[in-house]
Structure formats: structure tokens, C-alpha cells
Design a protein around this motif. Structure first.
Motif, PDB file in Angstrom:
ATOM      1  N   ILE A 287     -52.848 -54.101   5.168  1.00 33.94           N
ATOM      2  CA  ILE A 287     -54.007 -53.460   4.551  1.00 33.94           C
ATOM      3  C   ILE A 287     -54.229 -52.065   5.129  1.00 33.94           C
ATOM      4  O   ILE A 287     -53.847 -51.770   6.262  1.00 33.94           O
TER       5      ILE A 287
ATOM      6  N   GLY B  50     -43.020 -61.987  -1.223  1.00 29.43           N
ATOM      7  CA  GLY B  50     -44.010 -61.438  -2.137  1.00 29.43           C
ATOM      8  C   GLY B  50     -43.417 -60.447  -3.123  1.00 29.43           C
ATOM      9  O   GLY B  50     -42.198 -60.249  -3.192  1.00 29.43           O
TER      10      GLY B  50
ATOM     11  N   PRO C 135     -49.196 -56.768  -0.426  1.00 29.16           N
ATOM     12  CA  PRO C 135     -49.030 -58.211  -0.233  1.00 29.16           C
ATOM     13  C   PRO C 135     -47.632 -58.513   0.293  1.00 29.16           C
ATOM     14  O   PRO C 135     -46.640 -58.000  -0.226  1.00 29.16           O
TER      15      PRO C 135
ATOM     16  N   LYS D  86     -50.950 -59.987   4.298  1.00 25.59           N
ATOM     17  CA  LYS D  86     -51.091 -58.732   3.577  1.00 25.59           C
ATOM     18  C   LYS D  86     -51.227 -57.594   4.585  1.00 25.59           C
ATOM     19  O   LYS D  86     -51.964 -57.703   5.566  1.00 25.59           O
TER      20      LYS D  86
ATOM     21  N   ASP E 199     -50.914 -66.819   3.837  1.00 27.43           N
ATOM     22  CA  ASP E 199     -50.676 -65.598   3.066  1.00 27.43           C
ATOM     23  C   ASP E 199     -50.882 -64.399   3.982  1.00 27.43           C
ATOM     24  O   ASP E 199     -51.803 -64.385   4.807  1.00 27.43           O
TER      25      ASP E 199
ATOM     26  N   LYS F 270     -54.385 -65.067   6.033  1.00 25.11           N
ATOM     27  CA  LYS F 270     -55.321 -66.032   5.468  1.00 25.11           C
ATOM     28  C   LYS F 270     -55.407 -67.287   6.329  1.00 25.11           C
ATOM     29  O   LYS F 270     -54.407 -67.755   6.883  1.00 25.11           O
TER      30      LYS F 270
ATOM     31  N   LYS G 144     -53.785 -58.636   7.400  1.00 27.74           N
ATOM     32  CA  LYS G 144     -54.738 -59.684   7.056  1.00 27.74           C
ATOM     33  C   LYS G 144     -53.967 -60.974   6.859  1.00 27.74           C
ATOM     34  O   LYS G 144     -53.023 -61.034   6.053  1.00 27.74           O
TER      35      LYS G 144
ATOM     36  N   ASP H 285     -46.013 -65.116   1.872  1.00 24.59           N
ATOM     37  CA  ASP H 285     -46.540 -66.099   2.803  1.00 24.59           C
ATOM     38  C   ASP H 285     -45.445 -66.569   3.738  1.00 24.59           C
ATOM     39  O   ASP H 285     -44.253 -66.316   3.507  1.00 24.59           O
TER      40      ASP H 285
ATOM     41  N   ASP I 108     -52.805 -51.284   0.135  1.00 25.84           N
ATOM     42  CA  ASP I 108     -52.686 -52.688   0.544  1.00 25.84           C
ATOM     43  C   ASP I 108     -51.407 -53.272  -0.040  1.00 25.84           C
ATOM     44  O   ASP I 108     -51.135 -53.128  -1.242  1.00 25.84           O
TER      45      ASP I 108
END
Length: 218
Positions: free
Chosen positions: A94, A143, A102, A92, A90, A61, A59, A105, A100
Motif C-alpha cells: 500500500i 495475484g 494486491p 497488499k 491476503d 489480512k 497490509k 495470498d 496499492d
């Protein structure tokens, strides 16, 4: 969104092929060779990933940034555009076997060069384009889980559709959309948390929508 954009782009190229002979007969003199635009961009990733060992997906952002571009006209209808902007996203992982995750970024610097065909118009000037992109990944923040995340710089292809709306002879409003075919290899060093280094093949494929103002220089 991707299907609508590509369908519109194909339709525009079909229109070019039926009108090219007429347009090439137009006298290519008295036009402005350089124009400058400042745009606000929405960068929307159409992401997917193949992640080794732990599976799952990715994912990414969206981001919203200013952009500067310069266009040079070889003729009244044929031009080349170079865009410069940088984005921050950002990231991630998933639905992996570890849940999930993180991944902090990363910043992207994606200079993109397109060759465009501009249609003749009194006030509205549509154009279509296609070209290449080279994306530089930098300033990675790994992260809270990973020890380090590395992204490979990558080449991609760009497709473009836009409209210039004249305000005066010099100033104009611009609407622009691009779709980039962009893939990168990612290496996640998660030795501390997971006891492993995990590789992933990631398709980013961002849709980029822009609105801004332009000026015809000379």
C-alpha cells in the motif's frame, strides 16, 4: 494491544520470581503429564515493511483458524507446548509509488514451541511462556499484478499468556494469547507490470488469541 499483552507478561514473570521458592517445595507427583487442546484462533498481524525502490508499506489480512496443541509437563509447574495450525493471508503493498498493489495470498505453517510456567490453582490455572517459532510460507498466489512472490521461511520468538479453567478433573476450558516476533524477506517479481523485481523486508509480528477446550490425557 501489544503493549498491554507484554506488560501483563512481564508482571507474571515478576510474580514467578517472588514465588518460585515456595512452588518448588510442592511435591511434584500425582500430576497429569500430557494434555491436549483444540482451539479457535484469531491471527492478527501487526505488519510493517521496508519496500525497495517503490516505497510504501504492507497490509496483511487477519485469519481465523482451528489449532491443535500438545503440552508435556516435566513437573507440576514446568511444561512445554507445541502448537500446530496453518493460516492463509491476503497481502497488499500500500501507498507505494505505483499505488496499492494486491499481492495475492500466502499460507503460513508456523509450528511454535514454548516453555511454560503454570501457577497452582484449585479451578483456574494461569500460565506464562516463551519460546521459538519457525514459519514456513507455502502455496503462494501472486495475484493479478506480480509474476511471482517469494517469501523466505523464518525463525521468530514467541511470548505467551494463558488460563486453564477446570470443568472436571480431566476437561478444561482454555484462553490463550501469544505474540510472535516474526520477520521475513519478500521478493516480488513484477517484471510484466512494472518492469522490475522488488524486494521488501516485512515484519509480520502477529498477535494470536485463542479459545478452546482441553483434555488431560495421562
Amino acid at each position: 494491544m501489544k503493549k498491554i499483552f507484554i506488560t501483563a507478561l512481564i508482571a507474571c514473570f515478576a510474580f514467578i520470581s517472588t514465588n518460585a521458592q515456595e512452588n518448588t517445595s510442592i511435591e511434584d507427583t500425582g500430576f497429569t503429564k500430557f494434555q491436549l487442546r483444540v482451539r479457535a484462533l484469531a491471527v492478527v498481524a501487526n505488519e510493517s515493511a521496508t519496500i525497495d525502490a517503490i516505497g510504501g508499506d504492507v497490509k496483511i489480512k487477519n485469519d481465523y483458524v482451528p489449532e491443535l496443541d500438545l503440552t508435556y509437563f516435566f513437573t507440576k509447574n514446568i511444561a512445554a507446548e507445541l502448537i500446530l495450525a496453518t493460516t492463509q493471508h491476503d497481502v497488499k503493498a500500500i501507498s507505494t509509488a505505483a499505488g496499492d498493489i494486491p499481492l495475492g495470498d500466502v499460507r503460513l505453517l508456523p509450528p511454535t514451541l514454548t516453555v511454560q510456567y503454570h501457577f497452582n490453582g484449585d479451578i483456574v490455572h494461569p500460565y506464562v511462556g516463551a519460546g521459538v517459532n519457525y514459519t514456513l510460507f507455502y502455496d503462494e498466489n501472486s495475484g493479478p499484478v506480480a509474476d511471482k512472490v517469494e517469501y523466505d521461511n523464518a525463525f521468530g520468538f514467541a511470548f505467551q499468556l494463558g488460563f486453564d479453567f477446570d470443568i472436571t478433573d480431566k476437561w478444561f476450558i482454555n484462553l490463550d494469547a501469544k505474540y510472535l516476533l516474526l520477520n521475513t524477506d519478500v521478493t516480488v517479481n513484477a517484471t510484466t507490470a512494472l518492469g522490475a523485481t522488488v524486494g521488501a523486508d516485512v515484519d509480520i509480528n502477529p498477535f494470536i488469541a485463542g479459545v478452546g477446550i482441553g483434555y488431560r490425557l495421562f
